[in-house]
Design an enzyme around this catalytic site. Structure first.
Site, PDB file in Angstrom:
ATOM      1  N   MET A 178       1.104  -1.207  -0.131  1.00  0.00           N
ATOM      2  CA  MET A 178      -0.124  -0.041  -0.027  1.00  0.00           C
ATOM      3  C   MET A 178       0.983   1.176   0.083  1.00  0.00           C
ATOM      4  O   MET A 178       1.846   1.349   0.869  1.00  0.00           O
ATOM      5  CB  MET A 178      -0.486   0.250   1.274  1.00  0.00           C
ATOM      6  CG  MET A 178      -1.688  -1.042   1.552  1.00  0.00           C
ATOM      7  SD  MET A 178      -3.387  -0.714   0.890  1.00  0.00           S
ATOM      8  CE  MET A 178      -4.156  -2.248   1.381  1.00  0.00           C
ATOM      9  N   ASP A 194       4.016  -5.393  12.570  1.00  0.00           N
ATOM     10  CA  ASP A 194       4.740  -5.859  11.331  1.00  0.00           C
ATOM     11  C   ASP A 194       6.086  -5.873  11.464  1.00  0.00           C
ATOM     12  O   ASP A 194       6.872  -7.125  11.005  1.00  0.00           O
ATOM     13  CB  ASP A 194       4.295  -4.766  10.167  1.00  0.00           C
ATOM     14  CG  ASP A 194       2.983  -4.890   9.561  1.00  0.00           C
ATOM     15  OD1 ASP A 194       2.275  -5.980  10.147  1.00  0.00           O
ATOM     16  OD2 ASP A 194       2.446  -3.913   9.140  1.00  0.00           O
TER      17      ASP A 194
END
Ligand code: ADP
Length: 314
Positions: A17, A261
């Site tokens: 993204m 993450d």
């Protein structure tokens, strides 16, 4: 086949993204136009974030994903190359734009976000088949839920069938998660709010995380890790009936965006490089890596490289 000559450490099947971030004094109302004072573009998407963190620690990585045939897609491919991530399985589609998150942040730090998954949703069986030689020879495969869940599930199944260790991160959480996801996860790793949604009871402290972890483990995964922000994480393993709390070293957090993450990318690196290390030790080291990421601004911009970290972590 260029890249399967030497097996990969970590292969990530997931999302990319582009974050388009505007800082403004407040969030605009419907129909309103306001002036902001700062704009920047950042690289994000859970899959790509995790892959980049694993690569920065020294893992040989490849990303299986889809971007658009557009400026953001070209730019993202360059970002992977700059970080040493193999891009043979990064597809570019002309039918959809690169995934984008338009983010507005007000002076109180609150935000309003519109995510358009775009090309991420076009990743499917065809791309997995192309990547199969690389998937089947990798040490660790990582998936999340920012692409079609069926694609993630299929990737995890292919990995499991080929004896590749799997990490599944059920993020963003969906309430009706296909129960097969548990059975194909060697390590099922989520944060508090995802655990809460999946088990249906509050997960706000170590004790509740222990209970949620036990419940998730019963659904068929090899091990469960629930991350708890500044409290580190809990690790629950099939072989042992008790959960272990793994606290982090206290740090001064400035921006925790993307910490989860960073943790998962680090975990993938440790699973690939130190296959016999106990999971608690991997979680302890992943806490240190993610703890470092919260001390700098941004998402991937905050992720440490191997040389930034203590030699004891390697
Ligand atoms: P997410 O980004 O998915 O919400 P968490 O907030 O649980 O994930 O953070 C993931 C990991 O990042 C934690 O397990 C911990 O290792 C590290 N971390 C996050 N916030 C802090 C903090 N304030 N201090 C130290 N470590 C942190």
């Amino acid at each position: 086949m260029i890249m399967t000559e030497e097996a990969l450490d970590v292969i990530v099947v997931g999302s990319c993204m582009t974050d388009l971030v505007s800082q403004a004094p407040r969030l605009p109302k419907a129909g309103e136009t306001i002036h902001g004072h700062k704009f920047f573009i950042g690289f994000g998407g859970k899959g790509a974030n995790q892959c980049i963190q694993a690569a920065r620690l020294g893992a040989k990585t490849a990303m299986v994903c889809k971007v658009g045939k557009d400026f953001f897609g070209d730019n993202y491919i360059q970002n992977f190359k700059d970080n040493g991530v193999h891009t043979d399985f990064v597809g570019q589609s002309s039918g959809s734009a690169t995934g984008a998150a338009s983010i507005i942040v007000n002076s109180a730090g609150e935000n309003a976000i519109v995510i358009v998954a775009g090309a991420n949703m076009l990743l499917g069986s065809e791309e997995l088949q192309k990547a199969l030689p690389a998937i089947s020879h990798a040490k660790v495969l990582v998936c999340q839920l920012e692409i079609s869940p069926q694609t993630s599930l299929q990737a995890l199944r292919l990995a499991q069938k080929n004896g590749v260790k799997t990490i599944f991160n059920p993020a963003p959480a969906i309430p009706d998660l296909d129960p097969d996801f548990y059975r194909v996860s060697d390590v099922f790793c989520c944060n508090e709010s995802e655990a809460e949604l999946l088990v249906g009871s509050p997960v706000a402290n170590v004790e509740e995380a222990n209970q949620a972890g036990q419940e998730l483990l019963k659904r068929g995964c090899g091990s469960v890790i629930i991350t708890l922000g500044s409290q580190g994480c809990v690790v629950v393993k099939t072989q042992e009936s008790i959960s272990k709390h793994v606290p982090p070293t206290p740090v001064m957090a400035v921006d925790t965006t993307g910490a989860g993450d960073s943790f998962i990318g680090a975990l993938a690196f440790y699973m690939a490089h130190y296959p016999t290390m106990i999971l608690e030790e991997m979680a302890h080291r992943a806490n240190q890596v993610a703890g470092r990421s919260v001390q700098a601004a941004g998402t991937q911009t905050s992720y440490p490289f191997r040389d930034d970290l203590s030699a004891e972590l390697f």
